[in-house]
Design a protein around this motif. Sequence first.
Motif, PDB file in Angstrom:
ATOM      1  N   ASN A 237       0.825  -1.208   0.000  1.00  0.00           N
ATOM      2  CA  ASN A 237       0.000   0.000   0.000  1.00  0.00           C
ATOM      3  C   ASN A 237       0.862   1.263   0.000  1.00  0.00           C
ATOM      4  OD1 ASN A 237       1.013  -0.227   2.560  1.00  0.00           O
ATOM      5  ND2 ASN A 237      -0.981  -0.310   3.598  1.00  0.00           N
ATOM      6  N   LYS A 239       2.853   4.360  -1.986  1.00  0.00           N
ATOM      7  CA  LYS A 239       2.665   5.157  -3.204  1.00  0.00           C
ATOM      8  C   LYS A 239       3.957   5.915  -3.532  1.00  0.00           C
ATOM      9  CE  LYS A 239      -2.289   5.957  -2.476  1.00  0.00           C
ATOM     10  NZ  LYS A 239      -3.342   6.995  -2.296  1.00  0.00           N
ATOM     11  N   ASP A 254       5.263   7.492  -0.060  1.00  0.00           N
ATOM     12  CA  ASP A 254       4.275   7.576   1.021  1.00  0.00           C
ATOM     13  C   ASP A 254       3.742   6.185   1.355  1.00  0.00           C
ATOM     14  OD1 ASP A 254       2.440   8.439   2.859  1.00  0.00           O
ATOM     15  OD2 ASP A 254       0.983   9.142   1.375  1.00  0.00           O
ATOM     16  N   ASP A 256       0.690   4.438   3.271  1.00  0.00           N
ATOM     17  CA  ASP A 256      -0.644   4.795   3.743  1.00  0.00           C
ATOM     18  C   ASP A 256      -0.886   4.383   5.190  1.00  0.00           C
ATOM     19  OD1 ASP A 256      -1.265   5.974   1.385  1.00  0.00           O
ATOM     20  OD2 ASP A 256      -2.420   4.289   0.573  1.00  0.00           O
ATOM     21  N   ASP A 257      -0.512   3.136   5.555  1.00  0.00           N
ATOM     22  CA  ASP A 257      -0.787   2.635   6.905  1.00  0.00           C
ATOM     23  C   ASP A 257       0.342   3.071   7.839  1.00  0.00           C
ATOM     24  OD1 ASP A 257      -1.562   1.306   9.164  1.00  0.00           O
ATOM     25  OD2 ASP A 257      -1.805  -0.653   8.193  1.00  0.00           O
ATOM     26  N   GLN A 276       6.759   8.847   5.173  1.00  0.00           N
ATOM     27  CA  GLN A 276       6.549   9.799   4.077  1.00  0.00           C
ATOM     28  C   GLN A 276       7.852  10.580   3.858  1.00  0.00           C
ATOM     29  OE1 GLN A 276       3.201  12.209   5.287  1.00  0.00           O
ATOM     30  NE2 GLN A 276       1.698  10.648   4.650  1.00  0.00           N
TER      31      GLN A 276
END
Length: 407
Positions: A237, A239, A254, A256-257, A276
Amino acid sequence: EKFNQAQAPTPFYKSKWFIGGAALIAIIATVTLYNVDFDSTKTKLNIDNNEVQLAKNTNGFKPEETESLSKAPEVSEILVIERKNEPTNLNSNYKEEIKKEESKEDINLIKDEGKITTSDINLASIGNIQKENPSLPLEPKKEEQKPKVDLTPPSASFFIEKTICEGNEINLIADNANDNYYYSWKLNDGEILPGKIVSITATTIGENLATLFISQNGLQIDKKKSSFIVIETPRNNAKIELNQASLINELEFDLDDASNQIVWNFGDGTTSSESQVNHTYKKAGKYKCEYTITAINGCSASFERNINVKGYYNLRTDYGFSPGKRDNLNDVFIPVELKELNVPFELSIYARNGQLIYSTTSIDKPWDGRMKDGSTCPFGSYIWSLTLTNELGIEDGYKGTVTNVNN
């Protein structure tokens, strides 16, 4: 005479006449027994458990034969020797013929059995056999000793972790495996996998059951079952996107979790453990970004992404202009980023056939759409090539297209 008359009379069985007569009768009886019909007598040797049993009929055997049979060693077979009826008044020649026939029968019997050697029978009793067949061995045959094999049935046993992460390899190893047995495995309701050692990928999340089977000649001897839990691994997940608002090739990485941890390997020798992060590649090239995500349950998964960097700067590749109108509205072409960079460069414009149309090194001299002969370029796309030295002192090259939108 008076003294002799006074003595007790001598019993008749002590008289010399009685003793002589008894001796004569014994001699006659001995001769008679010697001529008894031996062929009607059966001699049975039942040799079992180191005993020699002699069975004879009412006529009996010669003393020397009885002694020889009683001294016979251990034999694993039963020998029965039958003698045919022999008249009591046989002459010596006929007796010799019978003895020869008996010797031949003994030899054939030994050959047929194949298990009796001279060590099994008294040498004195087979002297005639050895004379007639000298090829018979004198020493007993020695049986070859077979190697000892441990045939103790093994008990099924193996070790497996109680928790396994999804996607990991499960190595199933049978303890104290024996080559005399057949080993096979089964995971849940899947197929049977043969072998003392097998590897299976953990794919079913939740409780699983592994079973080891031990068999021999198609018969199951033992089996062992062991349960374990497969934990879900993190999903991909993350990006990776290019920041279009940035003049340089700034990429945004990045996760997400936020509950998971991640380690980035950007492929240019730099890494980061931030969820991030923005990263810029210093020169053009193809990079393989690898990253590992670790969940709070301890399971981790690795992924990779290929990134194609066109250069240190984030330049557009496709442009359009309308040089035919000459209204000072989008009449000329030059990459707009060059106006902000303030770095040395060389821009070249080519036709589709590779012909050089225009070249400039100044931001103040863009291409106005004219060909070498002064005419305006026709409708269509053209190739531009840019070479520059970026602010890091590294030479970069960029390419793209520019299209004359006037038809």
